[in-house]
Design a protein around this motif. Structure first.
Motif, short mmCIF file in Angstrom:
data_model
loop_
_atom_site.label_atom_id
_atom_site.label_comp_id
_atom_site.label_asym_id
_atom_site.label_seq_id
_atom_site.Cartn_x
_atom_site.Cartn_y
_atom_site.Cartn_z
N ALA A 182 0.81 -1.21 0.00
CA ALA A 182 0.00 0.00 0.00
C ALA A 182 0.85 1.27 0.00
O ALA A 182 0.54 2.23 -0.71
N ASP A 183 1.93 1.29 0.78
CA ASP A 183 2.73 2.52 0.94
C ASP A 183 4.00 2.55 0.11
O ASP A 183 4.61 3.61 -0.01
N GLN A 184 4.42 1.40 -0.41
CA GLN A 184 5.71 1.27 -1.10
C GLN A 184 6.86 1.69 -0.19
O GLN A 184 7.85 2.25 -0.64
N ASN A 185 6.68 1.47 1.08
CA ASN A 185 7.69 1.78 2.08
C ASN A 185 7.78 0.60 3.04
O ASN A 185 6.79 0.26 3.69
N LEU A 186 8.95 -0.03 3.12
CA LEU A 186 9.10 -1.21 3.95
C LEU A 186 9.31 -0.81 5.41
O LEU A 186 10.36 -0.29 5.77
N ARG A 187 8.28 -1.02 6.22
CA ARG A 187 8.34 -0.76 7.65
C ARG A 187 7.81 -1.99 8.37
O ARG A 187 6.71 -2.44 8.09
N PHE A 188 8.60 -2.51 9.28
CA PHE A 188 8.15 -3.65 10.07
C PHE A 188 7.58 -3.16 11.39
O PHE A 188 8.06 -2.19 11.97
N THR A 189 6.57 -3.86 11.88
CA THR A 189 6.03 -3.58 13.20
C THR A 189 6.99 -4.13 14.24
O THR A 189 7.26 -5.32 14.25
N ARG A 190 7.53 -3.27 15.07
CA ARG A 190 8.48 -3.71 16.09
C ARG A 190 7.73 -4.37 17.25
O ARG A 190 6.61 -3.99 17.58
#
Length: 105
Positions: free
Chosen positions: A30-38
């Motif tokens: 959806a965001d094209q930004n790789l962010r993992f939930t910590r």
């Protein structure tokens, strides 16, 4: 009996890890930004005061443990922490291998 219970907990942790992997993947699409939930942020979202109580308890027992081990675990992605914990429980509490040539009565 208790072995089956811990295997069930391990399976549920594996399922939770898979759910968070799908969640993080969908967020990436959806965001094209790789962010993992910590894991620490997830724990704060669920119950913030319990993490603070756990921190004071750990620092009371061994102050070095918080910075060197627990904080590293809290900074990892949720899917990795849940997946590894689930795999460990599944391996530790797996059924015993049957003995060859020996009958149990």
């Amino acid at each position: 009996m208790i072995r089956g219970f811990f295997r069930l907990i391990g399976l549920l942790l594996l399922a939770g890890g898979f759910i968070f992997m799908v969640y993080d993947g969908a967020r990436y699409v959806a965001d094209q930004n790789l962010r993992f939930t910590r894991f620490g942020q997830f724990w704060n979202d669920i119950h913030q005061s319990s993490q603070l109580v756990f921190r004071t308890w750990v620092e009371g027992i061994a102050p070095w443990l918080w910075n060197s081990v627990i904080r590293v675990i809290l900074d990892q992605p949720v899917f990795a922490v849940l997946g590894i914990a689930g795999i460990l429980l599944m391996i530790l509490f797996r059924p015993r291998k049957p003995l060859i040539g020996y009958a149990r009565d």
